[in-house]
Scaffold this motif. Structure first.
Motif, short mmCIF file in Angstrom:
data_model
loop_
_atom_site.label_atom_id
_atom_site.label_comp_id
_atom_site.label_asym_id
_atom_site.label_seq_id
_atom_site.Cartn_x
_atom_site.Cartn_y
_atom_site.Cartn_z
N THR A 50 -49.48 20.87 -59.11
CA THR A 50 -48.16 20.86 -59.72
C THR A 50 -47.65 22.30 -59.77
O THR A 50 -48.36 23.24 -59.39
N THR A 51 -46.41 22.47 -60.20
CA THR A 51 -45.86 23.80 -60.41
C THR A 51 -45.42 23.91 -61.87
O THR A 51 -45.54 22.97 -62.65
N GLY A 52 -44.87 25.07 -62.23
CA GLY A 52 -44.48 25.30 -63.61
C GLY A 52 -45.64 25.83 -64.43
O GLY A 52 -46.67 26.25 -63.90
N VAL A 53 -45.47 25.81 -65.74
CA VAL A 53 -46.54 26.24 -66.64
C VAL A 53 -47.49 25.06 -66.82
O VAL A 53 -47.10 23.99 -67.31
N ALA A 54 -48.73 25.24 -66.41
CA ALA A 54 -49.68 24.12 -66.42
C ALA A 54 -51.08 24.62 -66.70
O ALA A 54 -51.45 25.72 -66.27
N PRO A 55 -51.89 23.82 -67.41
CA PRO A 55 -53.29 24.19 -67.69
C PRO A 55 -54.20 23.85 -66.51
O PRO A 55 -53.81 23.16 -65.56
N ALA A 56 -55.43 24.33 -66.61
CA ALA A 56 -56.39 24.17 -65.52
C ALA A 56 -56.58 22.71 -65.12
O ALA A 56 -56.58 22.37 -63.93
N GLY A 57 -56.75 21.82 -66.10
CA GLY A 57 -57.04 20.42 -65.79
C GLY A 57 -55.89 19.70 -65.12
O GLY A 57 -56.10 18.68 -64.46
N ALA A 58 -54.67 20.19 -65.29
CA ALA A 58 -53.51 19.60 -64.62
C ALA A 58 -53.32 20.19 -63.24
O ALA A 58 -52.80 19.51 -62.33
N LEU A 59 -53.70 21.43 -63.05
CA LEU A 59 -53.49 22.11 -61.77
C LEU A 59 -54.51 21.70 -60.72
O LEU A 59 -54.19 21.64 -59.52
N PHE A 60 -55.75 21.43 -61.14
CA PHE A 60 -56.84 21.25 -60.19
C PHE A 60 -57.64 19.99 -60.51
O PHE A 60 -57.63 19.52 -61.64
N GLU A 61 -58.32 19.47 -59.50
CA GLU A 61 -59.26 18.38 -59.72
C GLU A 61 -60.46 18.97 -60.46
O GLU A 61 -61.16 19.84 -59.95
N ALA A 62 -60.66 18.53 -61.69
CA ALA A 62 -61.55 19.24 -62.61
C ALA A 62 -63.00 19.33 -62.10
O ALA A 62 -63.61 20.40 -62.13
N ALA A 63 -63.55 18.21 -61.68
CA ALA A 63 -64.95 18.23 -61.25
C ALA A 63 -65.13 19.13 -60.04
O ALA A 63 -66.10 19.91 -59.97
N ASP A 64 -64.22 19.08 -59.09
CA ASP A 64 -64.30 19.92 -57.90
C ASP A 64 -64.24 21.40 -58.29
O ASP A 64 -64.99 22.23 -57.75
#
Length: 282
Positions: free
Chosen positions: A253-267
């Motif tokens: 995504t773009t904008g202000v976002a936390p780690a879990g929203a930006l990336f696939e967490a387990a990967d």
């Protein structure tokens, strides 16, 4: 460039692909850089542990970053990202959860000067996420025995306020986010005589930690954990991995976002795993 000199910041960021803000207290530097980076066409990440600052970044800079098609990633560090990623990985395919409980088991805490300055600036501004909203946090109260992740076992612990309580509810449907830390580590932080961290031959503090995220939904519980040495040293791989991914166009995504929203967490967590960081996912 001085943080309060917008023209100097603009000149400094010309040609930058990404800006990683490690200049604290972030209360002074986070907003100027979060505003300047998108105008310069750069991704922006920081290592902020200050709840009020991270919350204000979401509220004030999201629209501009989205309009520029860029990322502003706050709290991409030990506090704010690690617990968020663990909770996201544990929650996995659940659409919602009743509660996220973060356990921070530290054998000691040697605070840096920056940590002490941040603590002074943040006094009286702490928040906790309960009942589906952020509300003032009165303090952790007296220590009470609590089961902490292995190998720590039952320890005296206190509730505390962390940046994860701001980042996690931005993208996970949860009613409550609570955090607890071993009381001995918090006592170290509060003691003015506690020395700053010192590295061993490898340059890393011998401090050991385990962070566990427990996600509860009805009668079901899922857990994920990470263990390593040195809470400060762990922030560098997190923000570096995040910067590499956003520059490569791998953010979700773009904008202000936390780690879990930006990336696939387990990967993302497995990418951090190596000789020191141990990751345990459900």
């Amino acid at each position: 460039a001085a943080a309060d000199d917008a023209a100097a910041l603009a000149r400094a960021l010309v040609g930058a692909a990404a800006v990683v803000n490690c200049a604290g207290p972030l209360a002074d530097t986070a907003h100027p850089l979060a505003a300047a980076a998108p105008r310069a066409g750069a991704q922006c990440l920081d290592v902020c542990a200050e709840q009020a600052v991270t919350l204000a970044l979401f509220e004030r800079h999201d629209a501009a970053a989205r309009a520029a098609g860029l990322v502003v990633a706050p709290s991409m560090a030990f506090y704010g990202a690690l617990g968020d990623l663990l909770a996201t990985a544990a929650m996995d395919d659940w659409p919602d959860a009743d509660a996220v409980t973060l356990s921070y088991a530290l054998d000691r805490w040697w605070p840096t000067g920056g940590t002490r300055a941040t603590a002074r600036r943040s006094a009286g501004r702490h928040l906790v996420y309960a009942g589906g909203r952020l509300e003032p946090f009165a303090g952790g109260g007296d220590a009470a025995e609590r089961a902490m992740p292995a190998p720590f076992g039952v320890q005296a612990a206190r509730e505390l306020a962390t940046a994860d309580q701001v980042t996690i509810p931005r993208h996970l449907a949860v009613r409550e986010v609570r955090a607890y830390m071993t009381a001995a580590a918090l006592d170290d932080l509060r003691d003015p005589a506690t020395p700053p961290p010192a590295g061993d031959a490898s340059g890393t503090s011998p401090q050991r930690f385990v962070v566990e995220a427990e996600v509860a939904r009805g009668a079901w519980v899922r857990r994920a954990a990470a263990r390593e040495r040195g809470i400060y040293a762990s922030s560098a791989p997190i923000v570096a991995e995040a910067a590499e991914r956003v520059v490569a166009g791998r953010a979700r995504t773009t904008g202000v976002a936390p780690a879990g929203a930006l990336f696939e967490a387990a990967d993302f967590l497995w990418a951090l795993a190596g000789d020191r960081l141990q990751v345990e996912l459900p």
